[in-house]
Design a protein around this motif. Sequence first.
Motif, mmCIF file in Angstrom:
data_model
loop_
_atom_site.group_PDB
_atom_site.id
_atom_site.type_symbol
_atom_site.label_atom_id
_atom_site.label_comp_id
_atom_site.label_asym_id
_atom_site.label_seq_id
_atom_site.Cartn_x
_atom_site.Cartn_y
_atom_site.Cartn_z
ATOM 1 N N ASP A 1 6.500 40.856 -43.798
ATOM 2 C CA ASP A 1 7.709 40.839 -42.979
ATOM 3 C C ASP A 1 8.898 41.036 -43.359
ATOM 4 O OD1 ASP A 1 5.916 39.892 -40.904
ATOM 5 O OD2 ASP A 1 6.232 37.683 -41.230
ATOM 6 N N ALA A 2 9.209 40.759 -44.918
ATOM 7 C CA ALA A 2 10.385 41.114 -45.530
ATOM 8 C C ALA A 2 10.683 42.453 -45.689
ATOM 9 C CB ALA A 2 10.267 40.272 -46.793
ATOM 10 N N VAL A 3 9.720 43.128 -45.912
ATOM 11 C CA VAL A 3 9.495 44.597 -46.152
ATOM 12 C C VAL A 3 9.577 45.312 -45.016
ATOM 13 C CG1 VAL A 3 8.198 46.771 -46.739
ATOM 14 C CG2 VAL A 3 7.804 44.710 -48.282
ATOM 15 N N ARG A 4 8.923 44.867 -43.745
ATOM 16 C CA ARG A 4 9.405 45.400 -42.444
ATOM 17 C C ARG A 4 11.007 45.553 -41.922
ATOM 18 N NH1 ARG A 4 4.151 44.912 -41.693
ATOM 19 N NH2 ARG A 4 2.763 44.678 -40.139
ATOM 20 N N GLU A 5 11.361 44.155 -42.132
ATOM 21 C CA GLU A 5 12.744 43.686 -41.948
ATOM 22 C C GLU A 5 13.682 44.990 -42.641
ATOM 23 O OE1 GLU A 5 14.589 42.144 -39.194
ATOM 24 O OE2 GLU A 5 12.553 42.100 -38.668
ATOM 25 N N TYR A 6 13.370 44.851 -43.910
ATOM 26 C CA TYR A 6 14.291 45.344 -45.041
ATOM 27 C C TYR A 6 14.242 47.072 -44.434
ATOM 28 C CZ TYR A 6 16.630 47.734 -48.998
ATOM 29 O OH TYR A 6 17.113 48.388 -49.792
ATOM 30 N N VAL A 7 13.136 47.565 -44.317
ATOM 31 C CA VAL A 7 12.983 48.908 -43.903
ATOM 32 C C VAL A 7 13.581 49.315 -42.585
ATOM 33 C CG1 VAL A 7 11.166 50.776 -43.202
ATOM 34 C CG2 VAL A 7 10.593 49.575 -45.332
ATOM 35 N N LYS A 8 13.543 48.442 -41.732
ATOM 36 C CA LYS A 8 14.181 48.653 -40.499
ATOM 37 C C LYS A 8 15.558 48.726 -40.546
ATOM 38 C CE LYS A 8 14.633 46.527 -35.780
ATOM 39 N NZ LYS A 8 14.219 45.208 -34.899
ATOM 40 N N GLU A 9 16.142 47.727 -41.385
ATOM 41 C CA GLU A 9 17.586 48.037 -41.515
ATOM 42 C C GLU A 9 18.175 49.091 -42.356
ATOM 43 O OE1 GLU A 9 20.646 45.169 -44.074
ATOM 44 O OE2 GLU A 9 19.390 43.939 -42.904
ATOM 45 N N TRP A 10 17.350 49.376 -43.308
ATOM 46 C CA TRP A 10 17.677 50.662 -44.083
ATOM 47 C C TRP A 10 17.794 51.709 -43.202
ATOM 48 C CZ3 TRP A 10 15.339 55.195 -45.360
ATOM 49 C CH2 TRP A 10 16.014 55.841 -46.450
ATOM 50 N N SER A 11 16.539 52.118 -42.507
ATOM 51 C CA SER A 11 16.600 53.060 -41.789
ATOM 52 C C SER A 11 17.722 53.277 -41.001
ATOM 53 C CB SER A 11 15.332 53.092 -40.787
ATOM 54 O OG SER A 11 15.094 54.048 -39.952
ATOM 55 N N SER A 12 18.281 52.083 -40.236
ATOM 56 C CA SER A 12 19.243 52.079 -39.228
ATOM 57 C C SER A 12 20.473 52.474 -40.015
ATOM 58 C CB SER A 12 19.364 50.619 -38.581
ATOM 59 O OG SER A 12 20.576 50.701 -37.842
ATOM 60 N N GLN A 13 20.835 51.885 -41.099
ATOM 61 C CA GLN A 13 21.924 52.054 -42.005
ATOM 62 C C GLN A 13 21.978 53.666 -42.416
ATOM 63 O OE1 GLN A 13 21.872 49.205 -45.249
ATOM 64 N NE2 GLN A 13 23.002 47.659 -43.650
ATOM 65 N N ASN A 14 20.975 54.308 -42.868
ATOM 66 C CA ASN A 14 20.858 55.362 -43.576
ATOM 67 C C ASN A 14 20.561 56.576 -42.458
ATOM 68 O OD1 ASN A 14 21.219 55.194 -46.536
ATOM 69 N ND2 ASN A 14 19.794 53.553 -45.738
ATOM 70 N N GLY A 15 20.390 56.044 -41.204
ATOM 71 C CA GLY A 15 20.049 57.494 -40.212
ATOM 72 C C GLY A 15 18.839 58.147 -40.394
ATOM 73 N N MET A 16 17.862 57.405 -41.072
ATOM 74 C CA MET A 16 16.700 58.177 -41.701
ATOM 75 C C MET A 16 15.480 57.611 -41.035
ATOM 76 S SD MET A 16 15.835 59.302 -45.505
ATOM 77 C CE MET A 16 17.699 59.340 -45.807
ATOM 78 N N GLU A 17 14.527 58.438 -40.522
ATOM 79 C CA GLU A 17 13.272 57.692 -39.791
ATOM 80 C C GLU A 17 12.254 57.278 -40.735
ATOM 81 O OE1 GLU A 17 9.492 59.298 -36.927
ATOM 82 O OE2 GLU A 17 11.337 60.695 -37.445
ATOM 83 N N VAL A 18 11.600 56.312 -40.585
ATOM 84 C CA VAL A 18 10.839 55.625 -41.899
ATOM 85 C C VAL A 18 9.522 55.300 -40.758
ATOM 86 C CG1 VAL A 18 10.419 53.946 -43.544
ATOM 87 C CG2 VAL A 18 12.568 54.903 -43.360
ATOM 88 N N THR A 19 8.425 55.782 -41.494
ATOM 89 C CA THR A 19 6.871 55.347 -41.033
ATOM 90 C C THR A 19 6.557 54.357 -41.923
ATOM 91 O OG1 THR A 19 6.869 57.356 -39.923
ATOM 92 C CG2 THR A 19 4.972 56.159 -40.130
ATOM 93 N N LEU A 20 6.427 52.997 -41.280
ATOM 94 C CA LEU A 20 5.736 52.122 -42.268
ATOM 95 C C LEU A 20 4.573 51.650 -41.934
ATOM 96 C CD1 LEU A 20 5.984 49.957 -44.487
ATOM 97 C CD2 LEU A 20 7.191 48.252 -42.961
ATOM 98 N N SER A 21 3.352 51.686 -42.718
ATOM 99 C CA SER A 21 2.113 51.304 -42.229
ATOM 100 C C SER A 21 1.770 50.322 -43.378
ATOM 101 C CB SER A 21 1.138 52.562 -42.241
ATOM 102 O OG SER A 21 -0.121 52.154 -42.142
ATOM 103 N N ILE A 22 1.242 49.219 -43.028
ATOM 104 C CA ILE A 22 0.627 48.103 -43.645
ATOM 105 C C ILE A 22 -0.953 47.659 -43.037
ATOM 106 C CG2 ILE A 22 0.855 45.783 -44.667
ATOM 107 C CD1 ILE A 22 4.129 46.243 -44.432
#
Length: 123
Positions: A1-22
């Motif tokens: 869950d921490a990775v999902r939240e971090y990635v979501k926030e990072w993606s928003s802050q950096n304007g970069m699309e991230v595809t996360l698969s766990i």
Amino acid sequence: DAVREYVKEWSSQNGMEVTLSIDGELPLSVTEEQVFFRVVQDALSNIARHSQATHVTIEFINEDSHILFCIADNGKGFDAEHAQMGVGLHSMQERLTQIGATFHVQSEKGGGTQITSKLGRFQ
């Protein structure tokens, strides 16, 4: 869950699309979870700083005897054979090695960068 939240926030802050698969539940110890979380942070920091990428893919795959981790970007890449490993990459390698995981960087100029790791469960 921490990775999902971090990635979501990072993606928003950096304007970069991230595809996360766990892939399902990952049988990781707390220490292993912390290491992978820190590696994701370090990798995304490097991507934001150096890659000029527009898309990042992060995968955690639970296979029978090991966990596979891959983070790849579509950025400008670098000559991995001749470039000296920077502090960020060195830190990722050190962290992963401490938990018995492999570390591999694949990159070429104009071709993006991919970091892969394999953590054996039954060594």
